[in-house]
Design an enzyme around this catalytic site. Structure first.
Site, PDB file in Angstrom:
ATOM      1  N   CYS A 133      40.235  45.901  17.764  1.00  7.21           N
ATOM      2  CA  CYS A 133      41.463  47.007  18.174  1.00  7.21           C
ATOM      3  C   CYS A 133      42.272  47.499  17.034  1.00  7.21           C
ATOM      4  O   CYS A 133      43.045  46.770  16.562  1.00  7.21           O
ATOM      5  CB  CYS A 133      42.145  46.581  19.350  1.00  7.21           C
ATOM      6  SG  CYS A 133      43.393  47.828  19.880  1.00  7.21           S
ATOM      7  N   CYS A 136      45.856  48.582  17.852  1.00  9.12           N
ATOM      8  CA  CYS A 136      46.683  47.409  18.064  1.00  9.12           C
ATOM      9  C   CYS A 136      46.988  46.726  16.529  1.00  9.12           C
ATOM     10  O   CYS A 136      48.064  46.349  16.304  1.00  9.12           O
ATOM     11  CB  CYS A 136      45.764  46.286  18.722  1.00  9.12           C
ATOM     12  SG  CYS A 136      45.117  46.820  20.378  1.00  9.12           S
ATOM     13  N   ASP A 137      45.927  46.473  15.692  1.00  4.58           N
ATOM     14  CA  ASP A 137      46.117  45.558  14.598  1.00  4.58           C
ATOM     15  C   ASP A 137      45.926  46.290  13.181  1.00  4.58           C
ATOM     16  O   ASP A 137      46.332  45.587  12.216  1.00  4.58           O
ATOM     17  CB  ASP A 137      45.237  44.294  14.948  1.00  4.58           C
ATOM     18  CG  ASP A 137      45.253  43.672  16.166  1.00  4.58           C
ATOM     19  OD1 ASP A 137      46.313  43.480  16.590  1.00  4.58           O
ATOM     20  OD2 ASP A 137      44.137  43.126  16.506  1.00  4.58           O
TER      21      ASP A 137
HETATM   22  P1  FAD Z   1      42.835  44.117  31.646  1.00  6.18           P
HETATM   23  O1  FAD Z   1      44.119  44.094  30.679  1.00  6.18           O
HETATM   24  O2  FAD Z   1      41.418  43.820  30.863  1.00  6.18           O
HETATM   25  O3  FAD Z   1      42.689  43.493  32.950  1.00  6.18           O
HETATM   26  C1  FAD Z   1      41.952  43.227  33.717  1.00  6.18           C
HETATM   27  C2  FAD Z   1      42.041  42.335  34.743  1.00  6.18           C
HETATM   28  O4  FAD Z   1      40.668  42.384  35.794  1.00  6.18           O
HETATM   29  C3  FAD Z   1      41.714  40.903  34.226  1.00  6.18           C
HETATM   30  O5  FAD Z   1      42.941  40.155  34.137  1.00  6.18           O
HETATM   31  C4  FAD Z   1      40.501  40.426  34.804  1.00  6.18           C
HETATM   32  O6  FAD Z   1      40.778  38.809  34.932  1.00  6.18           O
HETATM   33  C5  FAD Z   1      40.554  41.042  36.215  1.00  6.18           C
HETATM   34  N1  FAD Z   1      39.199  41.061  36.630  1.00  6.18           N
HETATM   35  C6  FAD Z   1      38.141  41.689  36.020  1.00  6.18           C
HETATM   36  N2  FAD Z   1      37.157  41.557  36.990  1.00  6.18           N
HETATM   37  C7  FAD Z   1      37.692  41.252  38.110  1.00  6.18           C
HETATM   38  C8  FAD Z   1      36.795  40.765  39.521  1.00  6.18           C
HETATM   39  N3  FAD Z   1      35.951  41.270  39.759  1.00  6.18           N
HETATM   40  N4  FAD Z   1      37.800  40.235  40.306  1.00  6.18           N
HETATM   41  C9  FAD Z   1      39.098  40.155  40.142  1.00  6.18           C
HETATM   42  N5  FAD Z   1      39.732  40.252  38.962  1.00  6.18           N
HETATM   43  C10 FAD Z   1      38.852  40.932  38.141  1.00  6.18           C
HETATM   44  N6  FAD Z   1      46.887  46.810  23.712  1.00  6.18           N
HETATM   45  C11 FAD Z   1      48.008  47.400  22.975  1.00  6.18           C
HETATM   46  O7  FAD Z   1      48.908  48.248  23.560  1.00  6.18           O
HETATM   47  N7  FAD Z   1      48.623  46.655  21.849  1.00  6.18           N
HETATM   48  C12 FAD Z   1      48.263  45.479  21.312  1.00  6.18           C
HETATM   49  O8  FAD Z   1      48.668  45.226  20.380  1.00  6.18           O
HETATM   50  C13 FAD Z   1      47.025  45.268  21.811  1.00  6.18           C
HETATM   51  N8  FAD Z   1      46.237  44.202  21.349  1.00  6.18           N
HETATM   52  C14 FAD Z   1      45.283  43.751  21.913  1.00  6.18           C
HETATM   53  C15 FAD Z   1      44.782  42.329  21.266  1.00  6.18           C
HETATM   54  C16 FAD Z   1      43.662  42.010  21.818  1.00  6.18           C
HETATM   55  C17 FAD Z   1      42.935  40.608  21.503  1.00  6.18           C
HETATM   56  C18 FAD Z   1      43.152  42.420  23.105  1.00  6.18           C
HETATM   57  C19 FAD Z   1      41.869  41.925  23.560  1.00  6.18           C
HETATM   58  C20 FAD Z   1      43.500  43.600  23.513  1.00  6.18           C
HETATM   59  C21 FAD Z   1      44.523  44.038  23.045  1.00  6.18           C
HETATM   60  N9  FAD Z   1      45.134  45.337  23.587  1.00  6.18           N
HETATM   61  C22 FAD Z   1      46.364  45.949  22.864  1.00  6.18           C
HETATM   62  C23 FAD Z   1      44.527  46.269  24.682  1.00  6.18           C
HETATM   63  C24 FAD Z   1      45.181  45.972  25.965  1.00  6.18           C
HETATM   64  O9  FAD Z   1      45.074  44.505  26.140  1.00  6.18           O
HETATM   65  C25 FAD Z   1      44.364  46.484  26.997  1.00  6.18           C
HETATM   66  O10 FAD Z   1      44.467  48.095  26.836  1.00  6.18           O
HETATM   67  C26 FAD Z   1      44.954  46.457  28.299  1.00  6.18           C
HETATM   68  O11 FAD Z   1      44.999  45.100  28.784  1.00  6.18           O
HETATM   69  C27 FAD Z   1      43.969  47.263  29.670  1.00  6.18           C
HETATM   70  O12 FAD Z   1      44.756  46.738  30.769  1.00  6.18           O
HETATM   71  P2  FAD Z   1      43.942  47.017  32.119  1.00  6.18           P
HETATM   72  O13 FAD Z   1      44.855  46.421  32.976  1.00  6.18           O
HETATM   73  O14 FAD Z   1      43.164  48.205  32.262  1.00  6.18           O
HETATM   74  O15 FAD Z   1      42.572  45.770  31.847  1.00  6.18           O
END
Ligand code: FAD
Ligand code: NAP
Length: 309
Positions: A133, A136-137
């Protein structure tokens, strides 16, 4: 019968649940297969969530969210959803183990997962110099040299983004042709801060307790190994969109997806199927940031209330 089922408990799902329950919906369940918080909990540092400053891990950022988001009646069930389908006006939520729940509306918040390239040290140094990302970084490498792996649109666009922050970007790609769009390739070729390292793969990344010190890159034609001493490596080897729950028994999907499997939504996060919303990283054009996923979740929660009214 649930008013609303939320699939996924990251920033999008938690915020959707808070807005839906605080807005008056009853029987709202968030199905999250693990602990709520989402993929940001694996990040060792986040500094771009507004209102939060100083050193903070992703885990620390997300720690208070479940309590606040469940305060108005949201229920977290630690279950994995295997499929969401629709019969008439009712959604069926299939869970691992064979159980079913029924809901009048659904918000899909299952996110997307960057693919790993598979070189030695990638997992060991993930979050300690290896990143997927740039938004992010990238800032951590201000005025430093970094490497980017990949030849798709994401790799090239992120290399351009990083060239505005970093002193130099090595773009490492395993072929001498890019699959990114020609206009983006042209912009990359014209950028004198980006050095192309073509026909090359990352052999391994090396470093110590403080993080990455560099990458050893192998030329696929000559076999020669070249050292690129950089503290940051950004891997863009494609994405897995977690859209599996939308796949129906006949192989079709419950709503429209784009060519890359992302869920097509309108500005209210409504999909092509009435009563089905999508929020966060799984949707088209997602900025893939915590603040954006939370914003999407709020919009989808409000959208679900409107749909049920
Ligand atoms: P996610 O956070 O991916 O959540 C999806 C959830 O759905 C998960 O908890 C998963 O377990 C659950 N799930 C999936 N499939 C199923 C299923 N079939 N049944 C039940 N549960 C399920 N963003 C920033 O703003 N700043 C940063 O500095 C930053 N750094 C990052 C660093 C890393 C290492 C990573 C990996 C990401 C980073 N991001 C950052 C990006 C950020 O994490 C994502 O944009 C954000 O988490 C997306 O949120 P979301 O709720 O859409 O999905
Ligand atoms: P992608 O198009 O699948 O590209 C992934 C890149 O990583 C490819 O260049 C691939 O090399 C390389 N790669 C894959 N596995 C590797 C490995 N193990 N080691 C080394 N290199 C590896 O993924 P993306 O760039 O994330 O794009 C996904 C989709 O979204 C694409 O269809 C893209 O067009 C689209 N997208 C569009 C835009 C836009 O329109 N502005 C922006 C971003 C993404 P090869 O080329 O040799 O296979």
């Amino acid at each position: 019968m649930l008013d609303l089922a939320i699939i996924g408990g990251g920033p999008a799902g938690l915020t959707a649940g808070m807005y839906a329950t605080r807005g008056g919906l009853k029987n709202v369940v968030m199905f999250e297969k693990g602990m709520p918080g989402g993929q940001i909990t694996s990040s060792s540092e986040i500094e771009n969530y507004p209102g939060v400053s100083g050193d903070m891990t992703g885990m620390e950022l997300m720690e208070p969210w479940p309590e606040q988001c469940c305060k108005f009646g949201l229920i977290h069930k630690m279950d994995e959803v295997t499929r969401v389908s629709k019969e008439g006006n009712i959604f069926k939520i299939a869970l691992t183990g064979g159980a079913f729940e029924e809901a009048k509306s659904v918000i899909i918040c299952t996110g997307s997962t960057p693919k790993r390239a598979g070189f030695d040290g990638e997992n060991e140094f993930f979050g300690k110099g290896v990143s997927t990302c740039a938004t992010c970084d990238g800032f951590f490498y201000k005025n430093k040299e970094v490497a980017v792996l990949g030849g798709g649109d994401t790799a090239l666009e992120e290399a351009l983004y990083l060239s505005n922050i970093c002193s130099k970007v090595y773009l490492i790609h395993r072929r001498d042709e890019f699959r990114a769009s020609p206009a983006t390739v042209e912009r990359v070729r014209a950028n004198d801060k980006i050095e192309l390292v073509l026909n090359s793969t990352i052999d391994h990344v090396y470093g110590g307790v403080m993080g990455v010190d560099g990458v050893k890159v192998k030329d696929k034609n000559s076999g020669e190994i070249k050292d690129i001493p950089v503290p940051g490596i950004f891997v863009f080897a494609g994405m897995n969109v977690n859209n599996g729950v939308l796949k129906q028994e006949d192989g079709t999907y419950l709503c429209d997806l784009n060519d890359w499997g992302e869920v097509i939504v309108d500005l209210k996060m409504q999909t092509s199927t009435a009563g089905l919303f999508a929020a966060g990283d799984i949707r088209i054009e997602a900025s893939k940031q915590v603040v954006c996923a939370a914003g999407d979740g709020a919009t989808a929660g409000i959208g679900a209330i409107g749909y049920l009214e």
